[in-house]
Scaffold this active site. Structure first.
Site, PDB file in Angstrom:
ATOM      1  N   ASP A 186       3.892  14.044  86.126  1.00 39.45           N
ATOM      2  CA  ASP A 186       3.457  13.059  87.103  1.00 39.45           C
ATOM      3  C   ASP A 186       3.128  11.728  86.428  1.00 39.45           C
ATOM      4  O   ASP A 186       2.829  10.737  87.100  1.00 39.45           O
ATOM      5  CB  ASP A 186       2.284  13.562  87.939  1.00 39.45           C
ATOM      6  CG  ASP A 186       1.064  13.936  87.113  1.00 39.45           C
ATOM      7  OD1 ASP A 186       1.108  13.830  85.883  1.00 39.45           O
ATOM      8  OD2 ASP A 186       0.049  14.362  87.715  1.00 39.45           O
ATOM      9  N   SER A 187       3.253  11.688  85.096  1.00 39.52           N
ATOM     10  CA  SER A 187       3.182  10.420  84.365  1.00 39.52           C
ATOM     11  C   SER A 187       4.268   9.465  84.820  1.00 39.52           C
ATOM     12  O   SER A 187       4.208   8.265  84.526  1.00 39.52           O
ATOM     13  CB  SER A 187       3.307  10.671  82.861  1.00 39.52           C
ATOM     14  OG  SER A 187       4.409  11.521  82.576  1.00 39.52           O
ATOM     15  N   ASP A 245       5.450  18.905  87.334  1.00 40.74           N
ATOM     16  CA  ASP A 245       4.036  18.730  87.654  1.00 40.74           C
ATOM     17  C   ASP A 245       3.791  18.803  89.155  1.00 40.74           C
ATOM     18  O   ASP A 245       4.571  18.250  89.949  1.00 40.74           O
ATOM     19  CB  ASP A 245       3.543  17.358  87.172  1.00 40.74           C
ATOM     20  CG  ASP A 245       2.855  17.432  85.826  1.00 40.74           C
ATOM     21  OD1 ASP A 245       2.432  18.533  85.418  1.00 40.74           O
ATOM     22  OD2 ASP A 245       2.730  16.380  85.183  1.00 40.74           O
ATOM     23  N   LYS A 279       3.474  22.914  86.782  1.00 37.91           N
ATOM     24  CA  LYS A 279       2.283  22.694  85.966  1.00 37.91           C
ATOM     25  C   LYS A 279       1.183  22.140  86.857  1.00 37.91           C
ATOM     26  O   LYS A 279       1.442  21.283  87.698  1.00 37.91           O
ATOM     27  CB  LYS A 279       2.560  21.720  84.819  1.00 37.91           C
ATOM     28  CG  LYS A 279       1.310  21.493  83.922  1.00 37.91           C
ATOM     29  CD  LYS A 279       1.655  20.722  82.660  1.00 37.91           C
ATOM     30  CE  LYS A 279       1.835  19.241  82.894  1.00 37.91           C
ATOM     31  NZ  LYS A 279       0.565  18.579  83.310  1.00 37.91           N
ATOM     32  N   GLU A 316      -3.228  21.019  86.782  1.00 37.62           N
ATOM     33  CA  GLU A 316      -4.390  20.717  85.963  1.00 37.62           C
ATOM     34  C   GLU A 316      -5.607  21.498  86.447  1.00 37.62           C
ATOM     35  O   GLU A 316      -5.723  21.823  87.628  1.00 37.62           O
ATOM     36  CB  GLU A 316      -4.702  19.212  86.010  1.00 37.62           C
ATOM     37  CG  GLU A 316      -3.593  18.349  85.437  1.00 37.62           C
ATOM     38  CD  GLU A 316      -3.923  16.861  85.487  1.00 37.62           C
ATOM     39  OE1 GLU A 316      -5.054  16.499  85.865  1.00 37.62           O
ATOM     40  OE2 GLU A 316      -3.040  16.058  85.141  1.00 37.62           O
ATOM     41  N   GLU A 351      -4.669  18.690  76.177  1.00 37.67           N
ATOM     42  CA  GLU A 351      -4.516  17.245  75.993  1.00 37.67           C
ATOM     43  C   GLU A 351      -5.826  16.573  75.586  1.00 37.67           C
ATOM     44  O   GLU A 351      -6.889  16.833  76.152  1.00 37.67           O
ATOM     45  CB  GLU A 351      -4.017  16.585  77.289  1.00 37.67           C
ATOM     46  CG  GLU A 351      -3.863  15.071  77.147  1.00 37.67           C
ATOM     47  CD  GLU A 351      -3.183  14.398  78.311  1.00 37.67           C
ATOM     48  OE1 GLU A 351      -3.032  13.154  78.270  1.00 37.67           O
ATOM     49  OE2 GLU A 351      -2.787  15.097  79.266  1.00 37.67           O
TER      50      GLU A 351
END
Length: 285
Positions: free
Chosen positions: A63-64, A102, A132, A134, A201
């Site tokens: 999602d960056s 993501d 993925k 978080e 991270e």
């Protein structure tokens, strides 16, 4: 036999080609625990995926892309539709690497059921092999819910960009004992819930090492430690497409300068009317 896509680089057009798919699988990733480090880079387009695929075990459609592709201030505004479009492109452009997409902010936090709805839609739209998400202890029941229903999940602990507003920035995590303990607890909870790997991270190195040694699934570091079971970077950072990069990035090139210099050369030739020349125009036979 599966049908996928290749790019005819002479025309830049996608052409359907029937080819056997021999991608890296979830069990193969798990088996790399403590072995040869896993290589992961981000990819958002077909052509980037093509170029990175031979060298990577995993391609992350992160999602960056909100910041890298769309110029957004953070990953928070990224939508499922954005992730689906770019995820499908990366799958079409790759043959070897496992593609992980993501799940964007707001698409999975409300409930395990909501997460399953979002994740299953993403996998259907993209053809990716996993998602993925978080979060740590709080998200462990969701990870378990997804894995039990056939959706491979990669976890993400430590510095979690989707929580930037809560964290107050992108600084390294784990500088206090309380925070260090939470990161370890988060990683262990996600691992026990069934994640096939976990991105670690922006944490103090000793925490990354301790977490890696304490869980059975591979850890993939970014701003963590070479002792993790693999590494990931944003490809545009690694290639030097931005003037500023985080501390944990090693620039393997200076693509920003390369592109600027070529654009300047092109502009000069256009203004001098030396481009296009005879070689680039059609003449009478």
């Amino acid at each position: 036999m599966s049908t996928t896509f290749t790019i005819d680089t002479s025309t830049s057009r996608a052409t359907p080609v029937s080819a056997p798919m021999k991608r890296v699988t979830v069990p193969a990733v798990r088996k790399r625990k403590g072995g040869e480090p896993l290589v992961m880079l981000t990819a958002y387009t077909v052509r980037t995926a093509q170029l990175l695929d031979p060298y990577c075990d995993l391609l992350l459609v992160g999602d960056s892309l909100g910041q890298v592709v769309y110029g957004l201030p953070s990953t928070v505004p990224v939508t499922l539709e954005m992730m689906a479009a770019h995820g499908a492109a990366v799958v079409r452009g790759s043959y070897h690497a496992m593609v992980v997409v993501d799940m964007p902010f707001g698409s999975y936090e409300a409930s395990p059921e909501k997460a399953f709805e979002s994740a299953s839609w993403l996998l259907k739209q993209t053809g990716a092999a996993g998602v993925k998400l978080e979060g740590g202890v709080t998200m462990a029941p969701t990870v378990k819910f997804l894995v039990e229903r056939g959706i491979p999940v990669m976890g993400h602990v430590g510095l979690t960009p989707q929580a930037v507003n809560t964290l107050g920035g992108y600084g390294a995590r784990g500088r206090t004992q309380e925070e260090a303990t939470k990161i370890i607890d988060d990683g262990q909870a996600i691992a026990h819930a069934g994640a096939f790997s976990i991105v670690v991270e922006g944490v103090i190195e000793s925490i990354a090492i301790e977490l890696t040694r304490s869980i059975d699934c591979p850890t993939i570091g970014i701003g963590a430690s070479a002792h993790c079971d693999g590494q990931v970077l944003v490809s545009e950072d690694m290639l030097g497409l931005f003037e500023r990069t985080p501390r944990f990035v090693k620039r393997y090139g200076d693509m920003a300068s390369f592109i600027s210099e070529r654009a300047a050369a092109y502009a000069g030739e256009v203004r001098a009317r030396s481009f296009p020349g005879v070689e680039q125009t059609y003449q009478p036979k």
